[in-house]
Design a protein around this motif. Structure first.
Motif, mmCIF file in Angstrom:
data_model
loop_
_atom_site.group_PDB
_atom_site.id
_atom_site.type_symbol
_atom_site.label_atom_id
_atom_site.label_comp_id
_atom_site.label_asym_id
_atom_site.label_seq_id
_atom_site.Cartn_x
_atom_site.Cartn_y
_atom_site.Cartn_z
ATOM 1 N N HIS A 168 19.468 -63.208 -34.209
ATOM 2 C CA HIS A 168 19.075 -63.735 -35.314
ATOM 3 C C HIS A 168 18.839 -63.189 -36.895
ATOM 4 O O HIS A 168 17.813 -63.250 -37.770
ATOM 5 C CB HIS A 168 18.474 -64.953 -35.558
ATOM 6 C CG HIS A 168 19.144 -66.146 -34.131
ATOM 7 N ND1 HIS A 168 19.858 -67.149 -34.514
ATOM 8 C CD2 HIS A 168 18.408 -66.584 -32.863
ATOM 9 C CE1 HIS A 168 20.441 -67.823 -33.007
ATOM 10 N NE2 HIS A 168 19.005 -67.073 -32.181
ATOM 11 N N ARG A 169 18.980 -62.111 -36.807
ATOM 12 C CA ARG A 169 18.133 -60.894 -37.942
ATOM 13 C C ARG A 169 18.548 -61.875 -39.344
ATOM 14 O O ARG A 169 18.214 -60.920 -40.785
ATOM 15 C CB ARG A 169 18.810 -59.468 -37.922
ATOM 16 C CG ARG A 169 20.655 -59.573 -37.395
ATOM 17 C CD ARG A 169 20.453 -58.038 -37.291
ATOM 18 N NE ARG A 169 21.858 -57.106 -36.796
ATOM 19 C CZ ARG A 169 22.908 -57.903 -36.356
ATOM 20 N NH1 ARG A 169 22.384 -59.203 -35.998
ATOM 21 N NH2 ARG A 169 24.088 -57.572 -36.800
ATOM 22 N N ASN A 170 19.822 -62.075 -39.517
ATOM 23 C CA ASN A 170 19.556 -62.491 -40.942
ATOM 24 C C ASN A 170 18.899 -63.389 -41.404
ATOM 25 O O ASN A 170 19.641 -64.383 -42.313
ATOM 26 C CB ASN A 170 21.546 -62.891 -41.293
ATOM 27 C CG ASN A 170 22.057 -61.352 -40.963
ATOM 28 O OD1 ASN A 170 21.056 -60.472 -41.841
ATOM 29 N ND2 ASN A 170 23.694 -61.429 -40.715
ATOM 30 N N GLU A 171 18.105 -64.526 -40.411
ATOM 31 C CA GLU A 171 17.973 -66.008 -41.181
ATOM 32 C C GLU A 171 16.519 -65.713 -40.842
ATOM 33 O O GLU A 171 15.890 -65.329 -40.434
ATOM 34 C CB GLU A 171 18.268 -66.896 -39.441
ATOM 35 C CG GLU A 171 19.393 -67.008 -39.183
ATOM 36 C CD GLU A 171 19.673 -67.748 -37.792
ATOM 37 O OE1 GLU A 171 18.739 -67.954 -37.500
ATOM 38 O OE2 GLU A 171 21.012 -67.570 -36.837
ATOM 39 N N LYS A 172 15.888 -67.189 -41.907
ATOM 40 C CA LYS A 172 15.461 -66.410 -43.028
ATOM 41 C C LYS A 172 13.554 -66.898 -41.333
ATOM 42 O O LYS A 172 12.534 -65.811 -41.653
ATOM 43 C CB LYS A 172 14.495 -67.420 -43.813
ATOM 44 C CG LYS A 172 13.363 -67.615 -44.466
ATOM 45 C CD LYS A 172 13.394 -68.249 -45.619
ATOM 46 C CE LYS A 172 12.637 -68.736 -46.613
ATOM 47 N NZ LYS A 172 12.014 -69.488 -47.448
ATOM 48 N N GLU A 173 14.008 -67.453 -40.904
ATOM 49 C CA GLU A 173 12.926 -67.922 -39.473
ATOM 50 C C GLU A 173 12.464 -66.848 -39.000
ATOM 51 O O GLU A 173 11.572 -66.348 -38.190
ATOM 52 C CB GLU A 173 13.988 -68.660 -38.511
ATOM 53 C CG GLU A 173 12.234 -69.144 -37.819
ATOM 54 C CD GLU A 173 13.175 -70.526 -36.960
ATOM 55 O OE1 GLU A 173 12.749 -70.292 -35.865
ATOM 56 O OE2 GLU A 173 14.205 -70.860 -37.231
ATOM 57 N N TYR A 174 13.591 -66.129 -38.830
ATOM 58 C CA TYR A 174 13.621 -64.355 -37.827
ATOM 59 C C TYR A 174 13.145 -63.413 -38.717
ATOM 60 O O TYR A 174 13.813 -62.788 -38.520
ATOM 61 C CB TYR A 174 15.009 -64.300 -37.036
ATOM 62 C CG TYR A 174 14.396 -65.104 -35.717
ATOM 63 C CD1 TYR A 174 13.788 -65.147 -34.622
ATOM 64 C CD2 TYR A 174 15.825 -66.766 -36.391
ATOM 65 C CE1 TYR A 174 14.003 -66.548 -33.822
ATOM 66 C CE2 TYR A 174 15.295 -67.340 -34.561
ATOM 67 C CZ TYR A 174 14.872 -67.934 -33.846
ATOM 68 O OH TYR A 174 14.722 -67.972 -32.996
ATOM 69 N N ARG A 175 12.026 -63.343 -39.821
ATOM 70 C CA ARG A 175 12.170 -62.346 -40.524
ATOM 71 C C ARG A 175 10.822 -61.655 -40.354
ATOM 72 O O ARG A 175 10.101 -60.808 -41.125
ATOM 73 C CB ARG A 175 12.390 -62.797 -41.916
ATOM 74 C CG ARG A 175 13.812 -62.678 -41.674
ATOM 75 C CD ARG A 175 14.490 -62.999 -43.423
ATOM 76 N NE ARG A 175 15.726 -63.312 -43.794
ATOM 77 C CZ ARG A 175 16.490 -63.523 -45.156
ATOM 78 N NH1 ARG A 175 15.239 -64.240 -45.727
ATOM 79 N NH2 ARG A 175 17.659 -63.463 -44.936
ATOM 80 N N ASN A 190 6.843 -57.703 -40.407
ATOM 81 C CA ASN A 190 7.899 -58.346 -41.343
ATOM 82 C C ASN A 190 9.443 -57.739 -40.660
ATOM 83 O O ASN A 190 8.842 -56.136 -40.149
ATOM 84 C CB ASN A 190 7.957 -57.512 -43.063
ATOM 85 C CG ASN A 190 6.893 -58.957 -43.535
ATOM 86 O OD1 ASN A 190 7.004 -59.889 -43.315
ATOM 87 N ND2 ASN A 190 5.241 -58.226 -44.267
ATOM 88 N N ARG A 192 12.915 -56.404 -41.094
ATOM 89 C CA ARG A 192 13.806 -55.758 -41.515
ATOM 90 C C ARG A 192 14.894 -55.021 -41.428
ATOM 91 O O ARG A 192 15.219 -53.737 -40.055
ATOM 92 C CB ARG A 192 13.216 -54.434 -42.776
ATOM 93 C CG ARG A 192 14.786 -54.175 -43.886
ATOM 94 C CD ARG A 192 14.006 -52.845 -44.866
ATOM 95 N NE ARG A 192 12.516 -52.958 -45.525
ATOM 96 C CZ ARG A 192 12.541 -52.660 -45.957
ATOM 97 N NH1 ARG A 192 12.267 -51.305 -46.278
ATOM 98 N NH2 ARG A 192 10.841 -52.843 -47.193
#
Length: 267
Positions: A168-175, A190, A192
């Motif tokens: 889910h690397r493009n989802e805000k919850e997984y940053r 964080n 990236r």
């Protein structure tokens, strides 16, 4: 079939636990069981530091899906030379995510005598993590309590925990997540997305998702931050997002800059 029986049947189906079948990959991308070997290298010298074997299995406990992880290593680890290190951890899968619930890391000398043991217990109802460090006699020499501010992980559970971050690397919850180091420090980290790159491993070339982990070092100056090497972790580019490689500090700031690579899966 009478009406009462139908109602009972419907209720049973509604409240029946839904288990992942034995051969199926879970929503957190975990197989029923996995084992393999891992090699630790000194990043600066390329010399081998240590090697370990690991085993992960899915177990059902009190209507909960638990993954138990064990690893046994030998060589140089953290500040210790010619030691063995035995890791154990348990993680609970809930809503497609792995939540660490317990971990330990016992470091022993070449004779098998305990040098130090680290234990962490994750209490989600109380939203805190208890961390204790024990000495050679099993006595507590350090105790710390950390708040659970969000998704939190430690060293022994990191590679499994981050599978869902790769997925889910493009989802805000997984940053971002929180990391408790082996030296009892809590960091916000964080994440990236560095894209997909080709890794050349012992078994050949493979396409891999590359994530950079950037710790928030708080009050440390810019100069001090520049002395901390970058941290990267790689997973297969497709499900089930198997962990492949880690590059960064071995345990905490001041520890050896390492490259940790999965050597092979064992049958």
């Amino acid at each position: 079939m009478n009406a009462l029986f139908k109602k009972v049947l419907i209720l049973c189906l509604l409240f029946m636990p839904v288990w992942v079948s034995a051969a199926e990959i879970s929503r957190a991308f975990m197989p029923e069981h996995e084992n393999g070997e891992v090699i630790y290298f000194d990043k600066k010298t390329s010399e081998r530091r240590s090697a370990s074997s690991f085993f992960t299995e899915r177990i059902l406990r009190d209507n909960r899906v638990i993954y138990k992880y064990t690893a046994n290593g030998k060589g140089d680890y953290d500040e210790y030379e010619d030691v063995t290190f035995d890791m154990e951890a348990e993680m609970e899968e809930r809503d497609g995510f792995l939540y660490p619930i317990y971990s330990s890391n016992s470091i022993k000398d070449k004779n098998g005598d305990l040098i130090v043991k680290h234990e962490k217990t994750f209490d989600y109802s109380g939203r805190r993590i208890q961390y204790i460090i024990l000495d050679t006699g099993g006595d507590i020499i350090k105790k710390a309590v950390f708040p659970i501010k969000g998704k939190t992980v430690d060293g022994p559970t990191l590679i499994h925990f981050l599978k869902t971050f790769a997925a889910h690397r493009n989802e805000k919850e997984y940053r971002a997540f929180y990391l408790i180091s082996d030296r009892a420090h809590l960091y916000r980290v964080n994440v990236r997305d560095m894209g997909v790159e080709t890794l050349e491993l012992a078994g050949g070339k493979i396409e891999a998702i590359k994530l950079r982990l950037i710790p928030d070092l708080g009050l440390l100056t810019g100069i001090a931050k520049s002395m901390v090497p970058p941290t990267f972790i790689w997973f297969t580019a497709q499900e089930p997002y198997d962990w492949l490689q880690y590059e960064g500090l071995e345990t905490d700031i001041g520890s050896t800059h390492v490259l940790i690579r999965k050597s092979k899966k064992m049958k």
